[in-house]
Scaffold this motif. Structure first.
Motif, short mmCIF file in Angstrom:
data_model
loop_
_atom_site.label_atom_id
_atom_site.label_comp_id
_atom_site.label_asym_id
_atom_site.label_seq_id
_atom_site.Cartn_x
_atom_site.Cartn_y
_atom_site.Cartn_z
N GLU A 323 54.48 34.58 25.57
CA GLU A 323 54.06 35.85 24.99
C GLU A 323 52.54 35.96 24.98
OE1 GLU A 323 53.69 39.45 23.12
OE2 GLU A 323 55.49 38.57 24.03
N ALA A 324 51.87 34.90 24.55
CA ALA A 324 50.42 34.95 24.46
C ALA A 324 49.77 35.10 25.84
CB ALA A 324 49.91 33.68 23.78
N VAL A 325 50.27 34.34 26.81
CA VAL A 325 49.67 34.36 28.14
C VAL A 325 49.94 35.68 28.87
CG1 VAL A 325 49.82 33.32 30.45
CG2 VAL A 325 49.65 31.86 28.43
N LEU A 326 51.18 36.16 28.77
CA LEU A 326 51.55 37.36 29.54
C LEU A 326 51.15 38.66 28.85
CD1 LEU A 326 55.07 36.18 30.75
CD2 LEU A 326 53.02 36.48 32.16
N ALA A 327 51.10 38.67 27.56
CA ALA A 327 50.74 39.90 26.86
C ALA A 327 49.24 40.12 26.81
CB ALA A 327 51.32 39.88 25.44
N GLU A 328 48.49 39.02 26.73
CA GLU A 328 47.04 39.13 26.59
C GLU A 328 46.31 39.32 27.91
OE1 GLU A 328 45.74 35.70 24.51
OE2 GLU A 328 47.01 36.08 22.74
N GLY A 329 46.93 38.94 29.01
CA GLY A 329 46.26 39.05 30.30
C GLY A 329 45.29 37.91 30.53
N LEU A 330 44.44 38.05 31.54
CA LEU A 330 43.51 36.99 31.90
C LEU A 330 42.34 36.91 30.91
CD1 LEU A 330 43.11 37.10 35.80
CD2 LEU A 330 44.68 35.73 34.42
N ASP A 331 41.99 35.71 30.56
CA ASP A 331 40.80 35.47 29.74
C ASP A 331 39.57 35.90 30.55
OD1 ASP A 331 38.59 34.32 28.44
OD2 ASP A 331 39.78 32.61 27.75
N PRO A 332 38.66 36.66 29.96
CA PRO A 332 37.43 37.06 30.68
C PRO A 332 36.65 35.87 31.23
CG PRO A 332 37.65 38.34 28.67
CD PRO A 332 38.73 37.29 28.63
N ALA A 333 36.81 34.70 30.60
CA ALA A 333 36.11 33.51 31.08
C ALA A 333 36.59 33.13 32.48
CB ALA A 333 36.32 32.35 30.12
N ILE A 334 37.85 33.42 32.80
CA ILE A 334 38.37 33.15 34.14
C ILE A 334 37.66 34.03 35.16
CG2 ILE A 334 40.42 33.28 35.62
CD1 ILE A 334 42.11 32.61 33.18
N ILE A 335 37.49 35.28 34.84
CA ILE A 335 36.82 36.22 35.74
C ILE A 335 35.38 35.75 35.99
CG2 ILE A 335 36.20 38.61 36.13
CD1 ILE A 335 39.23 38.04 35.88
N HIS A 336 34.71 35.32 34.94
CA HIS A 336 33.33 34.84 35.07
C HIS A 336 33.28 33.56 35.91
CE1 HIS A 336 32.46 37.13 31.10
NE2 HIS A 336 32.25 37.89 32.15
N ARG A 337 34.25 32.67 35.70
CA ARG A 337 34.30 31.43 36.47
C ARG A 337 34.52 31.72 37.95
NH1 ARG A 337 32.55 26.74 38.02
NH2 ARG A 337 34.15 25.25 38.65
N LEU A 338 35.40 32.65 38.27
CA LEU A 338 35.64 33.01 39.67
C LEU A 338 34.39 33.61 40.31
CD1 LEU A 338 39.25 34.51 39.48
CD2 LEU A 338 38.57 32.27 40.40
N ALA A 339 33.65 34.39 39.54
CA ALA A 339 32.42 34.98 40.06
C ALA A 339 31.41 33.89 40.41
CB ALA A 339 31.84 35.96 39.05
N GLU A 340 31.31 32.86 39.57
CA GLU A 340 30.40 31.75 39.84
C GLU A 340 30.85 30.97 41.07
OE1 GLU A 340 27.54 28.87 39.93
OE2 GLU A 340 27.53 30.86 38.99
N LEU A 341 32.14 30.73 41.18
CA LEU A 341 32.66 30.01 42.35
C LEU A 341 32.48 30.83 43.62
CD1 LEU A 341 35.93 28.60 40.75
CD2 LEU A 341 34.03 27.23 41.63
N ARG A 342 32.56 32.15 43.50
CA ARG A 342 32.34 33.02 44.66
C ARG A 342 30.89 32.89 45.13
NH1 ARG A 342 34.75 37.28 42.45
NH2 ARG A 342 36.79 36.61 43.21
N ARG A 343 29.97 32.81 44.19
CA ARG A 343 28.56 32.63 44.55
C ARG A 343 28.35 31.27 45.22
NH1 ARG A 343 24.06 30.21 42.93
NH2 ARG A 343 25.23 29.01 41.38
N GLN A 344 28.97 30.24 44.67
CA GLN A 344 28.85 28.89 45.22
C GLN A 344 29.43 28.82 46.63
OE1 GLN A 344 29.88 25.58 42.54
NE2 GLN A 344 31.29 24.86 44.11
N SER A 345 30.55 29.49 46.84
CA SER A 345 31.20 29.49 48.15
C SER A 345 30.35 30.22 49.18
CB SER A 345 32.58 30.16 48.04
OG SER A 345 33.40 29.49 47.09
N ARG A 346 29.73 31.30 48.76
CA ARG A 346 28.88 32.07 49.68
C ARG A 346 27.65 31.25 50.10
NH1 ARG A 346 28.45 37.46 51.11
NH2 ARG A 346 26.42 38.04 51.96
#
Length: 354
Positions: A323-346
């Motif tokens: 319930e907590a995982v599916l109702a709340e959606g993605l933690d904004p920290a995940i989005i920020h982490r992916l953005a940093e990894l995208r920069r690192q990959s580039r």
């Protein structure tokens, strides 16, 4: 403009394989290069791919009514592949006829997985027999070959000939750094790195809300928990690409572009496939996943890398956590982490393509 040869599993009848190939090719082109997919072919591999596509749930046999649907799925993949830039064909086991390129890019996918049922131990993916001024990898992985098993000197020596190595999981990074003695940069799967390159086809489920089910051979405890959560919200479970009897609906013949639209349109996702998690992340969809023997390294490492460990369920996970995982959606920290990894990959790509 540098000519790049991309070496991967581009002919697999698999949504993840197609999309990581397409995203990498289009992403490399956006960086000012001229990429083509090196079109290795093998009758043995083609037979194995088609057998798996028509009988994906072995040892359970495909029901007769599903056979034409899986055949339709194969045709859609062939049509989608025909739109990608490929080199002249050459034999998988004899790459002498492969086109020469300025830079060879190996990956992504399980190109170094010795346990892959038909590509395992193929020296081509270690750069053997290919003419290129520079050899690099992007988001390559050893799949379910554990770091504890090490790497034979023959394979380690071939990887030492690479000018740059990047991988998509910690297990693969550990193998490279310990057995090859080289630095391995952790980068994002091409779908996460270049999400803007994904195109959508028609979505047969778009007329009402639904929960996506992607994968097969789910454990019963996961099935029960997902059905309980979706049922409480009157969300039908729609399974794509594979028959899951516990789902409410089946869409077996979806092509890769339809798959992308279907994932983007879901309210939530239940998956035990690596690219089920990838597409959930790139679409910012709430999702739950269960580990399997073949995909445990890939999914567990992706979850840790993205900071999404709580989306990995186990038999001990309580309904309240679903319930907590599916109702709340993605933690904004995940989005920020992916953005940093995208920069690192580039940064990695910019360096190795220079």
């Amino acid at each position: 403009m540098a000519k790049l040869g991309v070496l991967t599993f581009h002919r697999c009848i698999n949504y993840g394989s197609f999309w990581q190939t397409r995203c990498l090719v289009h992403g490399l082109r956006s960086l000012g290069t001229d990429p083509v997919i090196l079109d290795h072919q093998s009758t043995r591999v083609t037979r194995a791919e088609w057998r798996c596509a028509m009988q994906p749930l072995l040892p359970a046999r495909t029901a007769r009514p599903d056979i034409p649907l899986y055949a339709s799925k194969i045709r859609k993949f062939q049509s989608a592949l025909a739109s990608l830039p490929t080199s002249a064909s050459f034999a998988l086991d004899d790459p002498a006829g492969a086109e020469e390129c300025d830079i060879l890019v190996v990956g992504s996918d399980e190109v170094w997985n010795f346990r892959h049922p038909w590509y395992g131990g193929c020296s081509l993916f270690y750069g053997e027999g290919l003419a290129a001024k520079k050899k690099v990898s992007y988001a390559a992985t050893f799949g379910n070959h554990p770091a504890a098993n090490g790497l034979e000197p023959y394979w380690a020596e071939r990887l030492r000939n690479f000018d740059g190595i990047s991988v998509r999981d910690e297990n693969s990074r550990a193998i490279i750094e310990k057995e090859v003695g080289r630095e391995a940069i952790l980068v994002l799967d091409p779908c996460l790195q270049f999400p803007e390159t994904i195109s959508f086809g028609p979505n047969a489920s778009a007329s009402r809300p639904y929960m996506a089910v992607y994968g097969h051979s789910f454990p019963s405890w996961f099935q029960n928990a997902v059905r309980l959560w979706a049922g409480a919200r009157s969300l039908p479970l729609v399974s794509v690409g594979y028959r899951n009897e516990w789902a409410d609906e089946q869409w077996l013949d979806a092509g890769p572009y339809e798959f992308a639209a279907w994932m983007a349109g879901a309210e939530a996702v239940a998956t035990n496939f690596f690219h089920g998690c990838v597409f959930s992340l790139l679409n910012s969809k709430p999702f739950v996943t269960a580990l399997s023997d073949y995909r445990s390294n890939k999914i567990a490492d992706l979850a840790r890398t993205a900071g999404a460990e709580r989306h990995v369920m186990s038999q001990e996970t309580r309904p309240a956590e679903y319930e907590a995982v599916l109702a709340e959606g993605l933690d904004p920290a995940i989005i920020h982490r992916l953005a940093e990894l995208r920069r690192q990959s580039r940064i990695y790509l910019t360096d190795v393509l220079a």
